[in-house]
Design an enzyme around this catalytic site. Structure first.
Site, mmCIF file in Angstrom:
data_model
loop_
_atom_site.group_PDB
_atom_site.id
_atom_site.type_symbol
_atom_site.label_atom_id
_atom_site.label_comp_id
_atom_site.label_asym_id
_atom_site.label_seq_id
_atom_site.Cartn_x
_atom_site.Cartn_y
_atom_site.Cartn_z
ATOM 1 C CD GLU A 1 0.072 96.844 -138.785
ATOM 2 O OE1 GLU A 1 -0.889 96.820 -139.434
ATOM 3 O OE2 GLU A 1 0.561 97.961 -138.634
ATOM 4 C CG HIS B 1 10.370 81.057 -158.264
ATOM 5 N ND1 HIS B 1 10.974 80.635 -159.099
ATOM 6 C CD2 HIS B 1 9.329 81.689 -158.863
ATOM 7 C CE1 HIS B 1 10.590 80.487 -160.622
ATOM 8 N NE2 HIS B 1 9.446 81.512 -160.385
ATOM 9 C CE LYS C 1 -3.427 96.876 -141.260
ATOM 10 N NZ LYS C 1 -2.936 97.883 -142.286
ATOM 11 C CG ASN D 1 7.191 111.951 -129.860
ATOM 12 O OD1 ASN D 1 8.003 111.114 -129.744
ATOM 13 N ND2 ASN D 1 6.742 112.699 -131.095
ATOM 14 C CE LYS E 1 -3.427 105.734 -137.496
ATOM 15 N NZ LYS E 1 -3.792 104.459 -138.292
ATOM 16 C CB CYS F 1 5.726 110.000 -126.834
ATOM 17 S SG CYS F 1 7.084 108.903 -126.610
#
Ligand code: AGP
Length: 615
Positions: free
Chosen positions: A494, A510, A491, A106, A610, A2
């Protein structure tokens, strides 16, 4: 997770809060809210939105409240939900029964169920499903006209992690902040004081930052602050001056922070290398603070990190094992401390974290230190908990990264890992001076190669158009470029929500090769390498299953006959050990442009935040 901002000073608080929440939104964006203490109104003004900060700002503008909320003390919050769905009622700030105390938080209050039952039994009324709401009620229980004292007493009953800011209508120029296992810093302005989860929110107002330690409580007024421990003992204040400027945290003409940060990578790498190769041409890391004899004595290295930082750790492992000839394990920090890890005073633990606040990484570091290990931090945030707690630090110096998907800090993390490997190799005598000088010189030339690599963007935009519809993708690489395959896949997942897997190229046969068909593009890293011929064979196996291949190759060294790869991306030639620095750029660009074509919220992907400050 937060984002937190508190303000006391001469400005209209609402302006500072909304502007700061915009800067903090990358920490979490499920819902947002503010509370402003206005001595001319009977109650504090509270405005919340179950959506993003812009929705909150619109609500304030629609209510015409922006211009009318005259209060000069306030708190604001942008949420990443843990307990309680992201609804307006669960959005912070939360209040006590009197409506005089408002609080933002937070972290996770682990014993909130017991506390809530106890408070309900004492007549407190709860409105939300959050763990946070117990804290203002607990403060109310202990409040006798001294907010800081009540906060300290209340927090002694709390288990878990918190960074919080609170005000009381009875002490109108005061905000009180406290932290334990979650980040919180204080901005010291001229006649105004800020408390925030994040330095980035404060840099437009002040560069003087007071760092709060674990379990410390700050009492902040416009004219100054006092810091104590939870038992009320005064604590010495640690103030730093940050060199980030407000411009760095703006989009600077780019449509998204992620694209801006991808393009900043040559500069970020240059900054990471600054002053780290001496006039003798050898790597020097004076800020590490660990003597060479001590470095030479370690018998093993363990890297702990999460997500992209863990992948940078894998690149670091290759470099350390090759240059320093030390066994190096890489552990996801979230696994490390729960499996009785084999580290002791002979182990150098390297903790990599952009934010320096990732809860799992901090917990792993504390466990390693408890077992006697020396910890070196690689972090981007000066004054972060990791930087303060580690025995030595390599600052990434990449500047603020706002896009939730790490890009420029990945490059800076890898660079710092390689610098550490060179330094370790030198200290241990496993690296001859000529090789050391040659690699250091080549490293210094890498920012220019990164700039050249970015020229592939128009070609990538075209490719993104071809593959944006794909529902699955595979990324393969070998050796030091296996981690790059993992990062390329991460990437894509996300930012575009396309399922992607990263695999060591030789492992494909495999099992995962069963997934391949003409609808599954395979991104193959086939740049100059010791094992290139093997990778080419693996690509043959892919083509036999009719999966389209996008291949990264070294300029002028296309290793394929005929149409083995459907799409070729050429990158500049460099030493294999340094090639991840170049090779990741086209993969970041591909993920970005596919996400844009799919209409995704690139800078704030769903469900992410983040920095992850809960375990
Ligand atoms: C990267 O794109 C991610 N958002 C995430 O994996 C991140 O790298 C991870 O949470 C670790 O963060 P840190 O570097 O701040 O510790």
């Amino acid at each position: 997770m937060c984002g937190i901002i508190g303000y006391t000073g001469p400005r209209p608080a609402v302006e500072v809060l909304v502007e700061s929440l915009r800067r903090l939104e990358y920490r979490g964006y499920d819902s947002a809210g503010i509370a402003v203490l206005d001595p001319d109104r009977p109650h504090s003004t509270v405005v919340k939105s179950e959506r993003k900060v812009e929705a909150l700002a619109r609500r304030l503008a629609q209510n015409g409240e922006n211009g009318q909320i005259a209060g000069r003390v306030g708190i604001g919050h942008t949420r990443w939900a843990t307990h309680g769905r992201p609804t307006e009622v669960n959005a912070h700030p939360h209040r006590d029964c009197t409506g005089g105390i408002h609080l933002i938080h937070n972290g996770i209050i682990e014993n909130f169920r017991e506390l809530r039952a106890e408070l309900v039994a004492r007549g407190h009324e709860f409105l939300s499903d959050t763990d946070t709401e117990v804290v203002p009620h607990l403060i109310e229980e202990f409040y006798r006209g001294d907010l800081a004292a009540a906060v300290r007493t209340a927090l002694r009953r709390v288990q878990g992690a918190y960074a919080l800011v609170v005000f009381s209508a009875d002490e109108p120029d005061l905000i009180v902040g406290a932290r334990l296992n979650a980040p919180l810093v204080v901005g010291l302005g001229a006649g105004e004081t800020f408390i925030s989860s994040d330095i980035t929110a404060l840099i437009p107002y002040t560069k003087r930052i007071l760092l709060l330690g674990e379990g410390e409580v700050v009492t902040a007024r416009p004219g100054g602050v006092e810091v104590t421990s939870l038992d009320g003992t005064p604590v010495e204040q640690r103030v730093i001056t940050v060199d980030w400027d407000a411009e760095q945290a703006q989009k600077g003409g780019y449509p998204h922070f992620m694209l801006k940060e991808i393009h900043e990578q040559p500069a970020a790498l240059r900054a990471a290398l600054r002053d780290r190769v001496s006039e003798t041409g050898l790597v020097t890391l004076p800020e590490l603070g660990i003597r060479e004899e001590r470095l030479a004595a370690f018998q093993a290295v363990t890297v702990v990190a999460c997500g992209t930082a863990w992948i940078a750790g894998m690149v670091t492992k290759y470099a350390i094992e090759r240059l320093a000839r030390l066994r190096c394990d890489v552990e996801p920090a979230s696994e490390f401390r729960y499996r009785d890890p084999l580290v002791d005073e002979r182990t150098l633990v390297v903790a990599i974290s952009q934010s320096g606040e990732t809860a799992d990484t901090l917990a792993a570091v504390r466990e390693a230190q408890r077992r006697g290990s020396t910890v070196v931090a690689i972090t981007n945030v000066v004054g972060s908990a990791l930087a303060l707690e580690a025995d030595g630090v390599i600052h990434m110096q990449a500047g603020p990264e706002i896009g939730v998907a790490a890009t420029k800090t990945f490059v800076a993390q890898m660079a710092c890992g390689i610098l550490l490997a060179l330094h370790l190799g030198d200290s241990r005598g496993t690296l001859d001076v000529d090789t050391h000088r040659r690699l250091a010189e080549e490293l210094l030339g890498m920012p220019d190669l990164l700039a050249r690599t970015l020229a592939v963007e128009p070609q990538i935009v075209h490719m993104a158009g071809k593959y944006a519809h794909a529902r699955n993708a595979m990324y393969i690489g070998r050796g030091i470029n296996f981690p790059v395959a993992l990062e390329g896949a991460l990437k894509l997942k996300e930012v575009s929500y396309v399922h992607a897997e990263g695999y060591a190229a030789g492992e494909l046969k495999h099992g995962p090769i069963a997934l391949l068909d003409p609808e599954v593009p395979v991104v193959a890293i086939a740049t100059r390498a010791r094992t290139l011929a093997k990778t080419v064979s693996n690509i043959e196996e892919v083509r036999t299953r009719e999966a389209p291949v996008i291949a990264l190759v070294t300029e002028g060294e296309n290793p394929f006959d005929g149409d083995l790869a459907r799409d070729i991306i050429e990158v500049p030639a460099c030493e294999e050990l340094l090639s991840p620095l170049v090779n990741v750029l086209p993969l970041q660009l591909l993920a970005y442009h596919i996400a844009v074509l799919r209409g995704c919220d690139v800078d704030q992907p769903r469900n992410l935040a983040k920095s992850v400050t809960v375990e």
